[in-house]
Design a protein around this motif. Structure first.
Motif, PDB file in Angstrom:
ATOM      1  N   MET A  38       0.821  -1.198  -0.002  1.00  0.00           N
ATOM      2  CA  MET A  38       0.184   0.010   0.083  1.00  0.00           C
ATOM      3  C   MET A  38       0.857   1.252  -0.008  1.00  0.00           C
ATOM      4  O   MET A  38       0.473   2.154  -0.620  1.00  0.00           O
ATOM      5  N   MET A  39       2.084   1.143   0.621  1.00  0.00           N
ATOM      6  CA  MET A  39       3.037   2.339   0.681  1.00  0.00           C
ATOM      7  C   MET A  39       3.511   2.633  -0.756  1.00  0.00           C
ATOM      8  O   MET A  39       3.398   3.736  -1.380  1.00  0.00           O
ATOM      9  N   LEU A  40       3.724   1.575  -1.458  1.00  0.00           N
ATOM     10  CA  LEU A  40       4.318   1.414  -2.826  1.00  0.00           C
ATOM     11  C   LEU A  40       3.288   2.112  -3.589  1.00  0.00           C
ATOM     12  O   LEU A  40       3.639   2.878  -4.582  1.00  0.00           O
ATOM     13  N   THR A  41       1.814   1.498  -3.310  1.00  0.00           N
ATOM     14  CA  THR A  41       0.734   2.130  -4.319  1.00  0.00           C
ATOM     15  C   THR A  41       0.727   3.701  -4.122  1.00  0.00           C
ATOM     16  O   THR A  41       0.315   4.415  -5.172  1.00  0.00           O
ATOM     17  N   CYS A  42       1.100   4.066  -2.840  1.00  0.00           N
ATOM     18  CA  CYS A  42       0.684   5.442  -2.565  1.00  0.00           C
ATOM     19  C   CYS A  42       2.001   6.360  -3.252  1.00  0.00           C
ATOM     20  O   CYS A  42       1.765   7.658  -3.663  1.00  0.00           O
TER      21      CYS A  42
END
Length: 433
Positions: free
Chosen positions: A201-205
């Motif tokens: 989710m951090m990568l997505t953000c």
């Protein structure tokens, strides 16, 4: 003893329930993935996992029925609405040609594989090759495994049921197949899956800031470093509900960002924000004031002051969606924060075992955060990420004052550092980009 070793003798019923639930999961996740949500081309790798998180959010909201009716949690109960919604989405995909377009990059695959490898290696290190060791630093893990079991029995005892219900559905799906004694391994697996999802989710953000070779390297490193900080610490201390709270803060930042930037169609705007906000409310109470409050304030500013995305149709749909979710939210808050003597607020001064450092972990971010603040002041506009960071930092100051007056323990004070950790990475990446 023999029953515990073998599990439920009715294995046929267990396999049938597992089959039905898997059908529901596959239809729902794949339907959400492929149904058109935006005219833009989205990141294909990251949104596989966004679809899984949306399933988890949906299941946490469906759990309200178990709370209200006090009925035992069963996987097939969740499979039925998931199958219905999944079939509808696939009807729209096949016959209405409403298909989301994606693009795929090898970088995302590499980073996701590295995160998966870290998760597996750490899982073996902490819990053993067969996950045989329930090896957590605190007794919180035992409490929340108990809360999950009570939810399955129809006797909910937790107000933070996001992790409990999603773990409980998995346990229920394997009832009769996995021996009862070994169901604790599902709790461990869920904990490790959430650790992995935190990183993705951090990568997505951060992905929107990764536009050249330098920023791609920085974004990939930041995503892995974030995952190996407070999310990994949460696994060590056995606070799965806390891990999901950290993950959902990042999800809220992402969903709110694509809504404000008009990267998602209006009919999906309310659902994405509302589901993630309520999911966080059902996950961890301490994040509600700064994160959910900050999200509402910023959205109000954007919609009412800057007139961003306000249409008559949007207002009408918002009234319907938010009215339903508001009623559910009020019931939840009353049931667990008022009717049960507001036990959580009375326990804020209780000490516990928690990782904490007053400032050292954030020294790297300070120059970038200051420069980003200066940039915002010059442009006379503060972004959502910076605003949310400010709100969480304000909550940290409030809790710090509470520790001085002995009304808040260091245990709860240091917990607010977790969302600050994720937001610091996002804001720093934003300035670097």
């Amino acid at each position: 003893v023999e029953y515990v070793r073998r599990g439920d003798p009715s294995k046929m019923g267990g396999y049938m329930q597992l089959f039905i639930y898997l059908i529901g999961v596959i239809l729902f996740v794949s339907g959400f993935y492929f149904i058109k949500k935006s005219d833009n081309v989205w990141n294909g790798v990251c949104h596989i996992f966004v679809s899984i998180v949306f399933l988890m959010l949906t299941q946490s909201l469906l759990c309200i029925a178990n709370d209200m009716l006090k009925i035992p949690l069963r996987a097939w109960q969740y499979a039925i609405p998931e199958i219905a919604v999944g079939v509808y989405w696939w009807y729209m995909i096949i016959f209405k040609k409403k298909i989301q377009k994606y693009e795929y990059h090898i970088l995302d695959v590499v980073v996701v594989v590295v995160m998966a490898a870290i998760t597996v290696i750490w899982g073996i290190h902490q819990f053993g090759p067969g996950l045989e060791n329930f090896n957590y630093r605190t007794m919180d893990s035992g409490n929340h495994l108990y809360f999950t079991r009570q939810l399955i029995k129809g006797e909910p005892e937790t107000f933070m049921h996001f992790a409990a219900v999603n773990t409980g559905v998995w346990i229920s799906a394997f009832r009769g197949i996995i021996p009862v004694f070994y169901e604790y391994k599902i709790y461990i697996i869920f904990d490790l899956v959430v650790l992995f999802l935190n990183g993705v989710m951090m990568l997505t953000c951060l992905r929107k800031y990764m536009t050249n070779t330098f920023t791609k390297i920085v974004g990939a490193v930041f995503s892995i470093f974030y995952m190996c900080g407070h999310p990994l610490s949460s696994v060590v201390f056995g606070t799965a509900y806390f891990s999901t709270g950290m993950m959902l803060v990042i999800v809220i930042v992402y969903f709110t960002g694509i809504v404000l930037n008009r990267e998602v169609n209006k009919e999906w705007s309310e659902a994405l924000i509302a589901f993630s906000v309520l999911g966080l409310a059902y996950s961890y109470f301490l994040f509600i004031p700064p994160v959910i409050g900050g999200t509402f304030i910023y959205l109000f500013y954007e919609n009412k002051v800057r007139r961003n995305q306000v249409t008559h149709k949007l207002i009408r749909n918002s009234v319907i969606v938010w009215s339903i979710l508001f009623i559910l939210g009020v019931f939840y808050l009353y049931e667990f924060y008022v009717a049960k003597n507001a036990v959580i607020f009375n326990s804020l001064f209780y000490e516990g075992c928690m990782y904490g450092h007053p400032y050292g972990d954030f020294l790297f971010f300070v120059p970038f955060l200051i420069l980003l603040a200066v940039s915002d002041i010059k442009s006379k506009k503060i972004g959502f990420e910076e605003f949310l960071f400010t709100m969480v930092f304000g909550m940290l100051i409030v809790l710090a004052l509470g520790t001085v007056t002995k009304s808040v323990s260091s245990y709860y004070f240091y917990k607010i550092y977790a969302p600050l950790w994720g937001l610091a990475f996002i804001c720093t990446m934003k300035y670097i980009a």
